[in-house]
Scaffold this motif. Sequence first.
Motif, PDB file in Angstrom:
ATOM      1  N   LEU A 117       5.958 -14.882   1.268  1.00 45.44           N
ATOM      2  CA  LEU A 117       5.128 -13.867   1.949  1.00 45.44           C
ATOM      3  C   LEU A 117       5.289 -13.940   3.473  1.00 45.44           C
ATOM      4  O   LEU A 117       5.351 -12.915   4.151  1.00 45.44           O
ATOM      5  CB  LEU A 117       3.652 -14.046   1.550  1.00 45.44           C
ATOM      6  CG  LEU A 117       2.670 -13.028   2.132  1.00 45.44           C
ATOM      7  CD1 LEU A 117       3.030 -11.605   1.713  1.00 45.44           C
ATOM      8  CD2 LEU A 117       1.242 -13.333   1.695  1.00 45.44           C
ATOM      9  N   PHE A 162       8.251 -11.922   5.266  1.00 46.08           N
ATOM     10  CA  PHE A 162       8.314 -10.455   5.281  1.00 46.08           C
ATOM     11  C   PHE A 162       8.321  -9.959   6.732  1.00 46.08           C
ATOM     12  O   PHE A 162       7.464 -10.347   7.526  1.00 46.08           O
ATOM     13  CB  PHE A 162       7.114  -9.886   4.514  1.00 46.08           C
ATOM     14  CG  PHE A 162       7.108  -8.390   4.440  1.00 46.08           C
ATOM     15  CD1 PHE A 162       8.152  -7.708   3.826  1.00 46.08           C
ATOM     16  CD2 PHE A 162       6.068  -7.644   4.991  1.00 46.08           C
ATOM     17  CE1 PHE A 162       8.157  -6.314   3.756  1.00 46.08           C
ATOM     18  CE2 PHE A 162       6.058  -6.256   4.925  1.00 46.08           C
ATOM     19  CZ  PHE A 162       7.110  -5.597   4.305  1.00 46.08           C
ATOM     20  N   CYS A 207       2.226  -6.451   7.299  1.00 43.76           N
ATOM     21  CA  CYS A 207       1.544  -6.897   6.084  1.00 43.76           C
ATOM     22  C   CYS A 207       0.073  -7.153   6.417  1.00 43.76           C
ATOM     23  O   CYS A 207      -0.228  -7.886   7.370  1.00 43.76           O
ATOM     24  CB  CYS A 207       2.212  -8.180   5.591  1.00 43.76           C
ATOM     25  SG  CYS A 207       1.382  -8.875   4.158  1.00 43.76           S
ATOM     26  N   GLY A 266       3.945  -0.632   0.040  1.00 48.30           N
ATOM     27  CA  GLY A 266       3.672  -1.329  -1.216  1.00 48.30           C
ATOM     28  C   GLY A 266       2.216  -1.759  -1.239  1.00 48.30           C
ATOM     29  O   GLY A 266       1.703  -2.241  -0.222  1.00 48.30           O
ATOM     30  N   ILE A 271      -0.247  -4.237  -3.392  1.00 51.58           N
ATOM     31  CA  ILE A 271      -0.394  -5.209  -4.485  1.00 51.58           C
ATOM     32  C   ILE A 271      -1.871  -5.282  -4.841  1.00 51.58           C
ATOM     33  O   ILE A 271      -2.707  -5.650  -4.007  1.00 51.58           O
ATOM     34  CB  ILE A 271       0.117  -6.603  -4.071  1.00 51.58           C
ATOM     35  CG1 ILE A 271       1.593  -6.537  -3.671  1.00 51.58           C
ATOM     36  CG2 ILE A 271      -0.077  -7.594  -5.223  1.00 51.58           C
ATOM     37  CD1 ILE A 271       2.211  -7.885  -3.313  1.00 51.58           C
ATOM     38  N   ILE A 322       8.579 -12.547  -2.237  1.00 53.61           N
ATOM     39  CA  ILE A 322       8.588 -11.547  -1.174  1.00 53.61           C
ATOM     40  C   ILE A 322       9.661 -11.976  -0.185  1.00 53.61           C
ATOM     41  O   ILE A 322       9.752 -13.164   0.174  1.00 53.61           O
ATOM     42  CB  ILE A 322       7.185 -11.430  -0.551  1.00 53.61           C
ATOM     43  CG1 ILE A 322       6.261 -10.844  -1.636  1.00 53.61           C
ATOM     44  CG2 ILE A 322       7.201 -10.536   0.681  1.00 53.61           C
ATOM     45  CD1 ILE A 322       4.823 -10.842  -1.362  1.00 53.61           C
ATOM     46  N   GLY A 369      11.068  -6.791   1.493  1.00 49.85           N
ATOM     47  CA  GLY A 369      10.243  -6.173   0.458  1.00 49.85           C
ATOM     48  C   GLY A 369       9.794  -7.146  -0.621  1.00 49.85           C
ATOM     49  O   GLY A 369       9.769  -8.362  -0.422  1.00 49.85           O
ATOM     50  N   VAL A 370       9.460  -6.566  -1.768  1.00 48.91           N
ATOM     51  CA  VAL A 370       8.949  -7.358  -2.895  1.00 48.91           C
ATOM     52  C   VAL A 370      10.005  -7.368  -3.993  1.00 48.91           C
ATOM     53  O   VAL A 370      10.480  -6.305  -4.419  1.00 48.91           O
ATOM     54  CB  VAL A 370       7.639  -6.728  -3.434  1.00 48.91           C
ATOM     55  CG1 VAL A 370       7.167  -7.466  -4.695  1.00 48.91           C
ATOM     56  CG2 VAL A 370       6.543  -6.767  -2.370  1.00 48.91           C
ATOM     57  N   HIS A 382      11.975  -3.979  -4.169  1.00 51.25           N
ATOM     58  CA  HIS A 382      11.320  -2.763  -3.685  1.00 51.25           C
ATOM     59  C   HIS A 382      11.237  -2.905  -2.170  1.00 51.25           C
ATOM     60  O   HIS A 382      10.460  -3.723  -1.671  1.00 51.25           O
ATOM     61  CB  HIS A 382       9.924  -2.631  -4.292  1.00 51.25           C
ATOM     62  CG  HIS A 382       9.949  -2.605  -5.790  1.00 51.25           C
ATOM     63  ND1 HIS A 382      10.004  -1.445  -6.513  1.00 51.25           N
ATOM     64  CD2 HIS A 382       9.970  -3.613  -6.695  1.00 51.25           C
ATOM     65  CE1 HIS A 382      10.054  -1.733  -7.804  1.00 51.25           C
ATOM     66  NE2 HIS A 382      10.022  -3.047  -7.935  1.00 51.25           N
ATOM     67  N   LEU A 417      10.271  -2.280   1.574  1.00 58.67           N
ATOM     68  CA  LEU A 417       9.002  -1.802   2.135  1.00 58.67           C
ATOM     69  C   LEU A 417       8.961  -1.949   3.652  1.00 58.67           C
ATOM     70  O   LEU A 417       9.576  -2.866   4.212  1.00 58.67           O
ATOM     71  CB  LEU A 417       7.831  -2.625   1.568  1.00 58.67           C
ATOM     72  CG  LEU A 417       7.663  -2.659   0.043  1.00 58.67           C
ATOM     73  CD1 LEU A 417       6.611  -3.685  -0.333  1.00 58.67           C
ATOM     74  CD2 LEU A 417       7.295  -1.284  -0.496  1.00 58.67           C
ATOM     75  N   LEU A 463       3.334  -3.704   3.701  1.00 57.61           N
ATOM     76  CA  LEU A 463       2.849  -4.321   2.455  1.00 57.61           C
ATOM     77  C   LEU A 463       1.336  -4.505   2.563  1.00 57.61           C
ATOM     78  O   LEU A 463       0.846  -5.170   3.494  1.00 57.61           O
ATOM     79  CB  LEU A 463       3.542  -5.673   2.243  1.00 57.61           C
ATOM     80  CG  LEU A 463       3.097  -6.478   1.016  1.00 57.61           C
ATOM     81  CD1 LEU A 463       3.297  -5.684  -0.273  1.00 57.61           C
ATOM     82  CD2 LEU A 463       3.863  -7.802   0.937  1.00 57.61           C
ATOM     83  N   ILE A 473      -2.017  -5.989   0.975  1.00 57.72           N
ATOM     84  CA  ILE A 473      -2.520  -6.987   0.028  1.00 57.72           C
ATOM     85  C   ILE A 473      -3.936  -6.553  -0.359  1.00 57.72           C
ATOM     86  O   ILE A 473      -4.878  -6.676   0.428  1.00 57.72           O
ATOM     87  CB  ILE A 473      -2.556  -8.402   0.671  1.00 57.72           C
ATOM     88  CG1 ILE A 473      -1.210  -8.762   1.303  1.00 57.72           C
ATOM     89  CG2 ILE A 473      -3.006  -9.455  -0.338  1.00 57.72           C
ATOM     90  CD1 ILE A 473      -0.082  -9.039   0.348  1.00 57.72           C
TER      91      ILE A 473
END
Length: 537
Positions: A156, A159, A163, A182, A184, A362, A366-367, A374, A376, A379, A381
Amino acid sequence: MGKEEVHEVLDAIVVGAGFNGLYQLHHLRKNGFSAQVFEAGADIGGTWYWNCYPGARVDTHVPNYEYSFGELWKDWTWSELFPGWQELRRYFKYVDEKLDLRKDINFNTRVTRATFDTVADHWVIQTDSGDQFRARYFIVCTGLSSKPYTPDFRGLDTFQGECHHTGLWPQQGLGFAGKRVGVIGTGPTGVQIAQEAAKDAVHLTIFQRTPMLAIPMRQRKLDPTTLNELKKDYARQYRQRDEEFRQIVDIFPPEKGTFEVSAQERQAIYEESWAIGGFHFWGNMLNDVLADLAANREAYNFWRDQTRARINDPAVALKLAPTEPPHPFGTKRPSLEQNYYEVFNQSNVTLVDTVEDPIIEITKSGVVTDQGEHQLDLLVIATGFDAVTGGLTQIDIRNTDGVSLKDYWAEGVRNHLGMTTAGFPNMFMLYGPLSPAGLGTAPVCAELQGNWIINCLLHLRDNKLSRIEATDAAEDVWVQHMQDIAATTLFPLADSWYMGANIPGKARQMLNHPSLLEYMARCNHSAENGYEGFMLS
Ligand code: FAD
């Protein structure tokens, strides 16, 4: 150690400037107690200070999500039945102007530690600036959701896009236009943010572990004439709430049972609740939806069929509204949605089922799931909170033996009436564990629990008592009562934050009292019997 003390010993220190903390401050002052609030955020509003993501709004309709005193509601005008975060912030500003609260609130100040001085019978409170303050009463109003939870996703921190956790959204604002977004998590915040992001994101990828069994909000604008019409009934509604302790989500409503009515009548009841919108289809519909599996299944089937009809792709419909319920309907907090299911009919939206296609890691771009990456730019959360207890246990609160609240509750929360804990004298929790928080509307609890605490402090002052503490025996009784009443519901069957089950390692127990009526009866019984279950000295 904190700085040398220069502060007077206050009557009360309150942590948190949301609905609960502000109610306490106002009524403490009104009753002649000296009080100061400490708030980690830069402004009042609690939840609505932190949760300023696009689409953040309340799921409790007007007039349930506001204070019930006439000096406030008579002059306040909402523009929507389910107000958004900007309007809620304006409401808090209005409350502040009317009640002159701000002068006794210390913003940008986090309480980090609290110990009880057994000689002087008062609390010593330490803040993140190193300052120390003393007060006879320590009133903790840290709310349900002041400790955001982010699962331990590998990579994470690598990234390179933006985020953010929804509960720590940038105060300066952040939109989705032109971005690959994205999200989640598909809890209530995930649903709200997905509806907004779908409008202008280049692409929106929604990572779903458990389908959200969302129900229609039926949002509507309120013009002043309509609101004035509604206001004619406010006083009666508030009185009824205070006398009968009924609220919009009532796990044990006095209505009929699912199988006490004919299939035709049942269908009509479902359709009516569905059309009204809001939480009606969750609580207050039939009296056994949240207590009996067969009844619950009937409601689920109705929900599933209504929902599937809105989703174009049958494969996506199966993931969002499965044939078999992922958990009993309503035992995870439903989201109120406006167009959540239509979002999945858009060409710029993809659903990733992380049970079939798990998140591996991550990366900087992306993820990565089992089936690929994917990419992104942003992101989100939306994985919720260490709910109900997190705000309390992240403060290093020590009991008279030096044991922290976190350790004291390591095997599960113990307390009396959801407000006080043995070994922690003169400390009160509002909207905390083993109280109706979570299933109770916040301002309702702020007022009902809040009044109970203020009356308790008045009782102590009038009787020249300096200390109140729950007994071990009373805690045993309360924990058992919570277990017994939870067992009459379906909540223990779901892995939800109601059960503490969303946080690895957290003890599993029903954290939220399911009946305001039963809860208030027990609180009032204690007070009327000289604070039964407490040692007063
Ligand atoms: P909060 O509003 O959470 O305020 C607690 C405050 O304590 C925060 O400002 C925090 O900064 C502060 N704080 C915490 N720890 C410390 C510390 N150590 N030192 C100093 N300050 C600290 N409830 C409903 O009833 N209906 C709804 O529809 C609803 N919708 C919600 C939607 C979202 C997105 C979220 C996140 C929550 C929602 N809730 C809802 C629950 C919400 O928690 C309550 O409505 C309400 O905000 C609780 O008020 P509170 O005063 O108890 O706590």
